[in-house]
Design a protein around this motif. Structure first.
Motif, mmCIF file in Angstrom:
data_model
loop_
_atom_site.group_PDB
_atom_site.id
_atom_site.type_symbol
_atom_site.label_atom_id
_atom_site.label_comp_id
_atom_site.label_asym_id
_atom_site.label_seq_id
_atom_site.Cartn_x
_atom_site.Cartn_y
_atom_site.Cartn_z
ATOM 1 N N MET A 1 -25.375 45.682 16.285
ATOM 2 C CA MET A 1 -24.589 44.775 15.787
ATOM 3 C C MET A 1 -23.486 44.054 16.479
ATOM 4 O O MET A 1 -22.982 44.919 17.133
ATOM 5 C CB MET A 1 -23.972 45.588 14.377
ATOM 6 N N VAL A 2 -23.108 43.115 16.099
ATOM 7 C CA VAL A 2 -21.954 42.326 16.897
ATOM 8 C C VAL A 2 -20.685 43.013 16.429
ATOM 9 O O VAL A 2 -20.425 43.345 15.167
ATOM 10 C CB VAL A 2 -22.011 40.864 16.384
ATOM 11 N N LEU A 4 -16.696 43.021 16.477
ATOM 12 C CA LEU A 4 -15.534 41.957 16.610
ATOM 13 C C LEU A 4 -14.337 42.441 16.153
ATOM 14 O O LEU A 4 -14.052 43.223 15.108
ATOM 15 C CB LEU A 4 -15.858 40.783 15.869
ATOM 16 N N ARG A 147 -27.621 39.234 8.549
ATOM 17 C CA ARG A 147 -27.568 40.542 8.737
ATOM 18 C C ARG A 147 -27.029 41.090 10.164
ATOM 19 O O ARG A 147 -26.124 41.982 10.330
ATOM 20 C CB ARG A 147 -28.901 41.194 8.855
ATOM 21 N N TYR A 148 -27.400 40.001 11.092
ATOM 22 C CA TYR A 148 -27.008 40.547 12.547
ATOM 23 C C TYR A 148 -25.700 40.005 12.881
ATOM 24 O O TYR A 148 -24.864 41.142 13.362
ATOM 25 C CB TYR A 148 -27.908 39.669 13.519
ATOM 26 N N PHE A 149 -25.179 38.995 12.625
ATOM 27 C CA PHE A 149 -23.887 38.511 12.713
ATOM 28 C C PHE A 149 -22.646 39.109 11.715
ATOM 29 O O PHE A 149 -21.851 39.115 12.296
ATOM 30 C CB PHE A 149 -23.714 36.763 12.956
ATOM 31 N N ASP A 151 -23.457 41.962 9.569
ATOM 32 C CA ASP A 151 -23.957 43.265 8.792
ATOM 33 C C ASP A 151 -23.558 43.203 7.471
ATOM 34 O O ASP A 151 -23.377 44.137 6.950
ATOM 35 C CB ASP A 151 -23.128 44.216 9.638
ATOM 36 N N SER A 153 -24.490 43.561 3.680
ATOM 37 C CA SER A 153 -25.431 44.488 2.850
ATOM 38 C C SER A 153 -26.393 43.800 1.975
ATOM 39 O O SER A 153 -26.345 42.478 1.952
ATOM 40 C CB SER A 153 -24.707 45.178 1.755
ATOM 41 N N TYR A 154 -27.532 44.413 1.537
ATOM 42 C CA TYR A 154 -28.577 43.631 1.108
ATOM 43 C C TYR A 154 -28.004 42.856 -0.245
ATOM 44 O O TYR A 154 -28.266 41.755 -0.433
ATOM 45 C CB TYR A 154 -29.673 44.392 0.415
ATOM 46 N N GLU A 155 -27.070 43.601 -1.043
ATOM 47 C CA GLU A 155 -26.661 42.824 -2.109
ATOM 48 C C GLU A 155 -25.404 41.633 -1.946
ATOM 49 O O GLU A 155 -25.608 40.684 -2.573
ATOM 50 C CB GLU A 155 -25.602 43.942 -2.922
ATOM 51 N N ALA A 158 -27.967 39.060 -0.885
ATOM 52 C CA ALA A 158 -28.640 38.420 -1.861
ATOM 53 C C ALA A 158 -27.648 37.175 -2.879
ATOM 54 O O ALA A 158 -27.984 36.113 -3.151
ATOM 55 C CB ALA A 158 -29.009 39.247 -3.087
ATOM 56 N N ALA A 169 -34.645 42.149 1.030
ATOM 57 C CA ALA A 169 -35.415 43.469 1.549
ATOM 58 C C ALA A 169 -36.700 42.507 2.081
ATOM 59 O O ALA A 169 -37.217 42.936 3.286
ATOM 60 C CB ALA A 169 -35.714 44.369 0.439
ATOM 61 N N LEU A 172 -36.351 40.088 4.967
ATOM 62 C CA LEU A 172 -35.886 41.020 6.287
ATOM 63 C C LEU A 172 -36.881 41.709 6.941
ATOM 64 O O LEU A 172 -37.193 41.638 8.094
ATOM 65 C CB LEU A 172 -34.729 41.721 6.063
#
Lengths: 189, 318
Positions: A1-2, A4, A147-149, A151, A153-155, A158, A169, A172
């Motif tokens: 993950m990035v 920062l 997700r990557y930039f 991080d 959560s799924y929620e 969504a 999900a 992804l």
């Protein structure tokens, strides 16, 4: 993950933005500009002009609509909802630009002639990932970038993408599989 | 190539550098703000299109205002009769009815109905069920289930649809599920698609498709279990959650767990202390190694971010 140094955005900063405080808006802009720009950049196949235009639209929407942010969701989730909508809208409005092949644009933006060997290897890897990512349909590209930039959560994703957690999900999962397969093909050729 | 059930990884994306936004964006942004520029809308129309579009839009608005004026502005949901004679308030439903906030929909042994939850989904109301419409707003759709069984199917972003019961609130995360409550206010939730978060007094159980979760009056939601788990595991979970099953129940749960049952174990981490938490953790990593980058000590300290990250990695196996 990035990772920062993300400046904490407090309720006070958001309140100040609502009152039209330009300094507070600048603080908010500084905290998120690189992530927003990066998502736009990779979403628009490495096209820096499209990324700059998209980023400007996101922050213009943010400052125009910040009164509608009621604090029921996390601020960054709300912001990424704006990013998602802007990317989708801009891509729809500029289909010709979206249709440019990834290769020609990525070469412009990532290759740096004269850099050290290590940088060249890194740029080459980034180029192939970008090329593989660009080949994915946008509905798979966006969740991967969110997700990557940041991080999310799924929620949170969504909410940002306006779909269910199950859809996040599955997109992804499929996005990762498609990316791995395209990378394998690229690196094998 | 990734195989089925192999953990997906963000690794290829690590090669993508964060790209610094050029300074010119802020300058353009300030200029746009100073000039009072508005962001672009969702759609831009050329000259030949916008005029007829405006006429059509005006007609729609006028029709909408007229429609609301004759039907009233109180939020309400449509209800269709499926069988027998269900009632809203004390009024029987002929073929269709409308349910306002605060009203009860009731079915007897021979009747069933379906509620249209705004534009986001439907709730089938089984026989011998009593359900009340609590809130009908675009940002919150909420029912209260007092007794009986409902089957909800909702397609919407998370946290727009809720079902209250005496011992839990089912928070929809985009899914389909069945929920039932008996006269003693004990209940169960079975998820068939997506995810549901079952919440009560700070206790939260996240239930994915294929899993169920019990609730008990004054105790709230128990621990989720996959429907295809071993019978001994299911019984032990019930004993642990609601019957003071203690160590013996925990021993059975740990022994009977498969990889997929890390769903149950992940929830148990925060519901046991000290040495028991370590035992649950050890069983989990024996079934599914802890992902790179997660610190075991933080798992044992119940660090929320670490637990969330692990849950989302484990979810690929659920």
């Amino acid at each position: 993950m990035v990772s920062l140094n993300r400046r904490e955005i407090t309720d006070d900063t958001i309140d100040a933005c609502r009152r039209g405080d330009r300094e507070a808006f600048r603080a908010l802009y500084d905290a998120y500009k690189d992530k927003v720009y990066s998502i736009c950049f990779y979403y628009f196949h490495g096209d820096s002009a499209a990324a700059a235009d998209g980023t400007q639209q996101v922050f213009l929407k943010l400052i125009t609509n910040i009164g509608q942010f009621r604090g029921t969701a996390d601020f960054s989730t709300w912001l990424y909802r704006l990013v998602t909508n802007t990317c989708v809208d801009e891509a729809r409005l500029t289909r010709a630009r979206d249709a440019r092949t990834a290769k020609e644009v990525v070469l412009d933006s990532l290759a740096r002639p004269g850099s050290q060997e290590e940088d060249l290897v890194r740029a080459e890897r980034a180029r192939s990932v970008q090329e593989a990512l660009s080949a994915l349909p946008s509905k798979f590209r966006l969740p991967l970038l969110l997700r990557y930039f940041d991080d999310l959560s799924y929620e949170e994703m969504a909410v940002a993408l306006g779909c269910s957690m199950g859809t996040v999900a599955s997109r992804l999962s499929r996005g990762h599989r498609m990316l791995a397969s395209k990378l394998e093909a690229l690196r094998g050729s | 190539m990734l195989r089925k059930h192999q953990l997906p990884s963000d690794e290829p994306l690590r090669d993508l550098p964060l790209v610094e936004a050029p300074d010119s964006i802020w300058i353009s942004l300030e200029n746009a703000l100073d000039a009072g520029e508005k962001p672009r809308g969702r759609h831009r129309f050329g000259f030949p299109i916008w005029q007829p579009a405006l006429v059509v839009a005006s007609l729609v608005v006028v029709a909408g205002v007229y429609w609301r004026s004759i039907r009233g502005t109180e939020p309400q949901w449509n209800v269709d009769r499926l069988a027998g004679i269900p009632s809203i308030g004390s009024e029987p439903i002929d073929r269709t009815g409308r349910m306002k906030e605060g009203q009860w929909l009731e079915t007897d042994a021979s009747s069933r109905a379906v509620i249209h939850v705004g534009t986001i989904g439907t709730v089938q109301v089984d026989s011998n069920t009593r359900v009340r419409l609590v809130t009908a707003r675009s940002t919150e759709h909420r029912l209260a289930l007092a007794r009986g069984r409902i089957m909800a199917s909702v397609t919407a972003p998370p946290r727009l649809f809720f079902v209250n019961t005496a011992s839990s609130t089912a928070v929809d995360l985009g899914c389909a599920y069945t929920m039932q409550i008996d006269d003693a206010e004990n209940g169960s939730l079975q998820v068939t698609l997506g995810w549901v978060s079952l919440e009560w007094s700070g206790r939260k159980s996240l239930v994915p498709a294929g899993a169920s979760c019990q609730t008990r009056h004054k105790l709230g939601p128990g621990t989720p279990v996959f429907d295809d788990a071993a019978g001994s595991l299911k019984r032990a979970v019930t004993a642990f959650d609601f019957e003071k099953g203690g160590l013996s129940a925990l021993d059975t749960i740990l022994a009977a767990s498969r990889v997929r049952d890390t769903l149950t174990l992940w929830h148990l981490l925060a519901r046991v202390d000290g040495n028991d938490r370590l035992r649950v953790y050890n069983r989990m990593i024996a079934l599914a190694p802890i992902p790179n980058g997660l610190v075991p000590a933080k798992v044992l300290q119940l660090d929320p971010q670490t637990l969330q990250r692990w849950r989302e990695e484990l979810a690929w196996k659920w």
